[in-house]
Structure formats: C-alpha cells, structure tokens
Design a protein around this motif. Sequence first.
Motif, PDB file in Angstrom:
ATOM      1  N   PHE A 195      51.004  42.763  29.238  1.00  0.00           N
ATOM      2  CA  PHE A 195      50.119  42.793  28.080  1.00  0.00           C
ATOM      3  C   PHE A 195      48.789  43.479  28.350  1.00  0.00           C
ATOM      4  CE2 PHE A 195      53.100  39.446  27.106  1.00  0.00           C
ATOM      5  CZ  PHE A 195      53.378  39.687  25.766  1.00  0.00           C
ATOM      6  N   PHE A 196      48.594  43.988  29.582  1.00  0.00           N
ATOM      7  CA  PHE A 196      47.339  44.648  29.914  1.00  0.00           C
ATOM      8  C   PHE A 196      47.470  46.158  29.743  1.00  0.00           C
ATOM      9  CE2 PHE A 196      46.547  40.992  33.101  1.00  0.00           C
ATOM     10  CZ  PHE A 196      46.102  40.186  32.069  1.00  0.00           C
ATOM     11  N   ASN A 197      46.412  46.774  29.269  1.00  0.00           N
ATOM     12  CA  ASN A 197      46.374  48.223  29.092  1.00  0.00           C
ATOM     13  C   ASN A 197      45.710  48.828  30.329  1.00  0.00           C
ATOM     14  OD1 ASN A 197      46.455  50.794  27.997  1.00  0.00           O
ATOM     15  ND2 ASN A 197      44.633  50.494  26.735  1.00  0.00           N
ATOM     16  N   LEU A 198      46.521  49.189  31.315  1.00  0.00           N
ATOM     17  CA  LEU A 198      46.014  49.584  32.622  1.00  0.00           C
ATOM     18  C   LEU A 198      46.534  50.947  33.047  1.00  0.00           C
ATOM     19  CD1 LEU A 198      46.540  46.197  34.503  1.00  0.00           C
ATOM     20  CD2 LEU A 198      44.389  47.088  33.601  1.00  0.00           C
ATOM     21  N   GLN A 199      45.752  51.605  33.869  1.00  0.00           N
ATOM     22  CA  GLN A 199      46.176  52.804  34.576  1.00  0.00           C
ATOM     23  C   GLN A 199      46.026  52.546  36.073  1.00  0.00           C
ATOM     24  OE1 GLN A 199      43.700  55.997  33.190  1.00  0.00           O
ATOM     25  NE2 GLN A 199      44.519  55.945  31.110  1.00  0.00           N
ATOM     26  N   PRO A 200      46.795  53.234  36.916  1.00  0.00           N
ATOM     27  CA  PRO A 200      46.663  53.016  38.361  1.00  0.00           C
ATOM     28  C   PRO A 200      45.223  53.215  38.840  1.00  0.00           C
ATOM     29  CG  PRO A 200      48.636  54.287  37.896  1.00  0.00           C
ATOM     30  CD  PRO A 200      47.891  54.170  36.591  1.00  0.00           C
ATOM     31  N   PHE A 201      44.853  52.425  39.834  1.00  0.00           N
ATOM     32  CA  PHE A 201      43.527  52.508  40.431  1.00  0.00           C
ATOM     33  C   PHE A 201      43.554  53.517  41.575  1.00  0.00           C
ATOM     34  CE2 PHE A 201      44.095  48.263  38.695  1.00  0.00           C
ATOM     35  CZ  PHE A 201      42.926  48.048  37.985  1.00  0.00           C
ATOM     36  N   ASP A 202      42.387  53.713  42.173  1.00  0.00           N
ATOM     37  CA  ASP A 202      42.358  54.505  43.400  1.00  0.00           C
ATOM     38  C   ASP A 202      43.139  53.771  44.484  1.00  0.00           C
ATOM     39  OD1 ASP A 202      40.831  56.431  42.195  1.00  0.00           O
ATOM     40  OD2 ASP A 202      38.917  55.654  42.947  1.00  0.00           O
ATOM     41  N   THR A 203      43.720  54.520  45.401  1.00  0.00           N
ATOM     42  CA  THR A 203      44.591  53.952  46.427  1.00  0.00           C
ATOM     43  C   THR A 203      43.798  53.131  47.441  1.00  0.00           C
ATOM     44  OG1 THR A 203      46.159  55.758  46.205  1.00  0.00           O
ATOM     45  CG2 THR A 203      46.243  54.494  48.251  1.00  0.00           C
ATOM     46  N   ASN A 252      36.816  39.483  46.810  1.00  0.00           N
ATOM     47  CA  ASN A 252      35.962  40.577  47.270  1.00  0.00           C
ATOM     48  C   ASN A 252      35.744  41.618  46.169  1.00  0.00           C
ATOM     49  OD1 ASN A 252      38.246  42.499  47.490  1.00  0.00           O
ATOM     50  ND2 ASN A 252      38.876  41.167  49.171  1.00  0.00           N
ATOM     51  N   GLY A 253      36.815  41.994  45.458  1.00  0.00           N
ATOM     52  CA  GLY A 253      36.642  42.928  44.356  1.00  0.00           C
ATOM     53  C   GLY A 253      36.048  44.260  44.763  1.00  0.00           C
ATOM     54  N   ARG A 254      36.409  44.727  45.957  1.00  0.00           N
ATOM     55  CA  ARG A 254      35.790  45.966  46.439  1.00  0.00           C
ATOM     56  C   ARG A 254      36.477  47.220  45.928  1.00  0.00           C
ATOM     57  NH1 ARG A 254      36.081  45.177  52.702  1.00  0.00           N
ATOM     58  NH2 ARG A 254      38.078  44.281  52.074  1.00  0.00           N
ATOM     59  N   TYR A 255      37.722  47.104  45.530  1.00  0.00           N
ATOM     60  CA  TYR A 255      38.527  48.313  45.315  1.00  0.00           C
ATOM     61  C   TYR A 255      38.922  48.505  43.855  1.00  0.00           C
ATOM     62  CZ  TYR A 255      38.781  48.208  50.367  1.00  0.00           C
ATOM     63  OH  TYR A 255      38.455  48.184  51.695  1.00  0.00           O
ATOM     64  N   GLY A 260      37.284  57.590  41.659  1.00  0.00           N
ATOM     65  CA  GLY A 260      36.008  57.464  42.342  1.00  0.00           C
ATOM     66  C   GLY A 260      34.929  56.762  41.544  1.00  0.00           C
ATOM     67  N   GLN A 261      35.233  56.378  40.304  1.00  0.00           N
ATOM     68  CA  GLN A 261      34.240  55.734  39.459  1.00  0.00           C
ATOM     69  C   GLN A 261      34.456  54.217  39.432  1.00  0.00           C
ATOM     70  OE1 GLN A 261      31.686  57.474  37.923  1.00  0.00           O
ATOM     71  NE2 GLN A 261      32.532  59.145  39.179  1.00  0.00           N
ATOM     72  N   GLN A 262      33.349  53.491  39.621  1.00  0.00           N
ATOM     73  CA  GLN A 262      33.419  52.036  39.602  1.00  0.00           C
ATOM     74  C   GLN A 262      33.774  51.558  38.189  1.00  0.00           C
ATOM     75  OE1 GLN A 262      32.888  50.654  42.521  1.00  0.00           O
ATOM     76  NE2 GLN A 262      33.013  48.475  42.053  1.00  0.00           N
ATOM     77  N   LEU A 263      34.707  50.607  38.091  1.00  0.00           N
ATOM     78  CA  LEU A 263      35.108  50.042  36.815  1.00  0.00           C
ATOM     79  C   LEU A 263      34.387  48.729  36.567  1.00  0.00           C
ATOM     80  CD1 LEU A 263      38.953  50.646  37.096  1.00  0.00           C
ATOM     81  CD2 LEU A 263      37.281  52.066  35.934  1.00  0.00           C
ATOM     82  N   PRO A 264      34.265  48.312  35.310  1.00  0.00           N
ATOM     83  CA  PRO A 264      33.665  46.986  35.046  1.00  0.00           C
ATOM     84  C   PRO A 264      34.441  45.916  35.794  1.00  0.00           C
ATOM     85  CG  PRO A 264      33.925  48.241  33.022  1.00  0.00           C
ATOM     86  CD  PRO A 264      34.671  49.000  34.083  1.00  0.00           C
ATOM     87  N   GLY A 265      33.766  44.926  36.271  1.00  0.00           N
ATOM     88  CA  GLY A 265      34.474  43.900  37.029  1.00  0.00           C
ATOM     89  C   GLY A 265      33.515  42.942  37.712  1.00  0.00           C
TER      90      GLY A 265
END
Length: 644
Positions: A195-203, A252-255, A260-265
């Motif tokens: 149910f989440f609208n997501l795209q892959p994150f940085d590796t 930790n929420g580091r990644y 390369g852009q930080q997402l809300p979190g």
Amino acid sequence: MKRFTTAVVLALLASLLTAAPARAAGTATVLDRFGRTINGYGVQLVDWEGYLANPYIELTVRPPTDVPFPVTIDLKAEGTSRLMMDLPSQLTATGATKRLTFANSSEQKTFKLAIHSKRAAGQDELHTLRLSVRADNNTTYTQTMPIRVQQDQKTAIEPTIPINFDYRYDNITGYFTNPAFRTAAEEGVKDWYRFFNLQPFDTVAVGAETNHLPGNDWQNSINVTNNAAYNGMWVYFRGIQTPYSTGYPANNGRYHTRNGQQLPGPIHRSTAMIFEYDEAGKQLFTSLADEDWYRTEIAGSVLDVHGLVMHEYGHAIAYHSDWAGMRNFVSTGGVNDAEVTAYQGRAVALDSSYHIPATSPYWDRLSGQSGGWNHLFPTRRWMLTKLALLVAENAGWPLNRNLTPFLTPSIVTTSLPNAPTGQAYQHKLTAKGGVPFYDWRVTGGALPAGLTLDRFTGTLSGTPSTAGTYAFTVELRDYDSQSAPVTRTFQFTVGNGNGSGNLALNASPSCSFTSSWESCAAINTGGDPASSNTGAPNQGNRWGTWPQQGQQWAELTWPSAQTISRSQVYFFADGDGVGLPASWRLQFWNGSAYVDVPGATGYPTVANQYNTVTFPPVSTTRLRVLLQSVPNLSTGLLEVKAFS
C-alpha cells in the motif's frame, strides 16, 4: 342495505385478482441505508485490494406482517466461507449465519454484512443471501436475494521496492525452515508495503546497515548486518521460545536517500520480526488459501502465522517509538492528523505500546476491524485496515492514493450519447471510489418523458418520446455515511435536435439591421445549411448586415416563456464582405433587460457547422444572439436553434 348481483360480485373479485400482485405471504422486507427495498436487487459488496479489511454494509430487516408472532429470521450469507455478519453470528465453510427475533410486526432490526478479502486476484463474484422466516405456528417461509461482490483487485499488487528477507539467524527455533511458515510470514510483511507508494532508495553497501536480534527472554542479543547490497528494505526473521513476538526498526535511519538527496524521515531501512510460539494446545496455522481463513475464528485452537506476523511487523514498519513521526503522533494524541480524524470521526490516540486502542470506538469505521482480537465481526485473521494505514503514514511512508480504498466518490461518466425518438435507449452511468453500493438520483431538472434512472445501477433506460435537448443533474451517494454526495449535470439530446425539439421554430425573429437583399426571417426556418456560404441574394435563406459593421444582433421572441439550456448557431460567411464574427454571445430577456446567459460553455466561431453553447436552464420569452464583427467585415447568420 345495498344488494349486489352475482355478476357484480364476480366482477369485483376479478378486479382484485388482476390488481398488482401482492407481496408473497411471510415475506420480510430488507432495506438499505438509503431507504431502498433491496428484496429484488440484492446487495452490493466490495472486495478492496485483496490485502485489506473490506467495508461492511448495514441493512434493516422488517418482519412480515401477515404471520403470527413472535417470528425468527435466520440469515445465511452463502456461497463462500469469506462472507461474514456482525456478532453474534457464526462463520462456516459455506458462509455466515445469524438469527434475528421479532416480538411483533412493528419491530425492525439491523445486521451488518461483509466479505473477507480475497488475496488471489479474480473476477466479480455472485453469492446468495437467504432468509428463513419461522412464524409462531412453525410455518417457515424462505426468500433469497443476490449478493454481488465487486473485486477491485483484478490483478495482484506487489511492493514497488525489493524486500530482502534474512533467515540466517533463525537458529534457535528454526520456525522459518518450514516453507509454508516462511511464505505466510513473508506475505504478512509484504502486505504493508503493497500500500506504499515507493521507489527504490540509494543502495546500502554490504555490512553498512546494522541491527540487533534478541535471544530467548530477550537476552543475549547479537549485532547483525546486511550481507548483501540492497536498495529496498532488509528484514530479519528470528524465532525465539519466550516471552512474546514483536517487530522493530534499526534505530539509525542513515540510509534514506534517493539519487543522493535526503528524504523526509528518517526512514529506517533495516527491520526485524521476532516470532515467539510457546502456547500449549495451539496449532500453527500457515494456510494462505482464501477459503481457509474462516478457520482462524476457532478461538484457542490455532495461531495464525500470517496474521500474527502482519500485526507484529506493524511495530517495525511504523508503530514504534523509533519512528520520529510516530512519536509526534503519540505525543499529540493524534489530533494533528486531520485525515485520520476525518476518516475515523475522532482523534485516534495510540496507547503506551503504540497500538490503536482495541475498544470499539477505534475499530476501523468502515470495516469494523481492529489490529487485535476484538472486532465487530467474528474473530479471525488479523488484517490491515484503512485506519491502520492512515496512521502508519505518520512514520513517513506515502500511501498509494491510486488504490481504490483511498479514492473519494466521483461520477466517471461525463456525457451521454443521444437517444433516438421512440426507440429503446439504455446507458449506464459509472462511478468510482467510496464504498460502492451506490445510490443514483436525479436532483435537478428532469429526465425526458419515457426515461428512468435505476437507483441501484445508475442505468438510464426507457423509450423517450419527445425530441429536444434536456438538462438534468444526477446525484451519487456511496455507502459511507460520512461521504459527501457528488453531482454532475448532463445535457441530453433526444432525436437530432430538429423538429419539435427546436423551440426556435415557434418564435418570431427580429434583427438589428438587414441588407436589402437578405432576410431576418431566414434565421429560424429549421433548415440545416450545407456550408457557411449557402444561399443567394433575394432568396430569403440568409441574414446578413453588409455594409454595417461592429455590433449586430438577431433575436427570437415567443408568445410565452420557454425553458432554454442549449442553442446552436450557424454563421453566414461569403468571403465577399461578410465573415465569421470576432466574438459572440447569447443573451436572454429577464423581464426588464437583456443579460448574458449564465454558465455558458463557450462561444466557438467555426465555419461550415453549427456552433453549440450550453448553459444552466433559463426561462425567457426572448433570446438574442449578439455578434461583434471583425474589422472591415460585416456579419450574418444562416440558422439559430434553441432547445430546452
């Protein structure tokens, strides 16, 4: 005393026998929340995306009035084990059962009907609602009506980011070595991400994301890290023996970056699901078969792997103090989330263990389900609810608003095809969103004579008898009592707009100026020009203003008021002094002056065809076409038509 002959008595009896058929003896009446009797049509349920608790339908039962009381009515929703009714009721392999008792004919009682979600994508379904009426004299009457189920999930939906499951540390109990156990657990996790609208994150590089896992009694924890690079989510599974199951994120929420852009979190990219099972006498239940789900209702006999994992993994994905957004939600008592409050009808304050309260005011308003063991319906598999997802969004996960549970009601149909005069016509209005046991009504204007709108299906049907153009407004209500009705106004033409439907034929024309070789009377003959350069001087088949330029007008006058909502204008342009206007508009006489028609759809200026404008209906005795010529040219008309 007045005496009747045998012939009169027989005639009276015959008239009674040929009257409209009465309702069969012993028939109960079932009504929906709109007051519609559904005995003939039946019920419409919806199966939302297949992984979410479905909304229920509340119905009212009125007992028969022609049988001795007390009366019992046994309800059976039959055809699939996924059908259910509110408590007290029973789930069975073939459907749900419930009993209602009536002391007298003035009583009426409600019940709620729903269907458990079907994980497997499929087509719409048809089942049966059976009512068995037993009177005080033990006479039994049976009636049935259809249960239609709209399957919104025609194809399966999957998470839009990869989910890596790590079983390396399931070395205490080995629960996850069982393939069925593992599959059920994975589906419980995926149900959130569906149910989440997501795209892959940085590796995330190998070994970069750390977490921890407990041993029995949550002692002797070990530090763990990812043994492969990943750009989605990393999920650890571990079985322990005591004392409880739960989930949690890596704090930790580091990644949580993308390109390369930080997402809300922060969004925690590593989570853990700890499964504990030490209850004697319970069987681990791992089936994902749709028709097996009712078996989880047997209290005290099974532990449903999928349901337990789905519920406990909610703490890893959102319902945990490590999620900053959720901490804020808890600290404010949920009052800052206007969408949750609007949906549930109240603020939803999580308890100290980050659960939505299990009491009935906090059961999901549309489905009657909660994230615990207590529900409006018989206890069974824990499922996601719309409320749980709306709250989870506070953790930073955007919901996929294109999925049907999040769509507000709307009328999809934007226009109607024309109807031939005197011929059978049928067209179905369509809608989406909300809880689709829809109610369709005409709330403005009127349908053409001979047509009706089916309140259940939205089907416009019948045989229209009178040509013309009609304007009417349709209102759509869905089965969510908190939804606002939506409306749409339609312009509907019967016939081709000519003949008796053209009100201009009964009007008297007049014009601002007419060339000596043209005719103002040409504007409402009812003809259809072949082109804008049709006609010839002194033949009375066109109106032109040469050599006059600037603002000109042509008007129609009726002896009594006419209701008009549409007009068609065919321009005269001969390429030799008379051309298309620079602009034009319609005006009507309001009793003391000419004013522009309200809400006009636009004023096209196209050659060789009718230029059509529609507007909300006006009542008037005079309609005027006001034209502004282009510089150095005059203007003119070949035909003006007006329709109601």
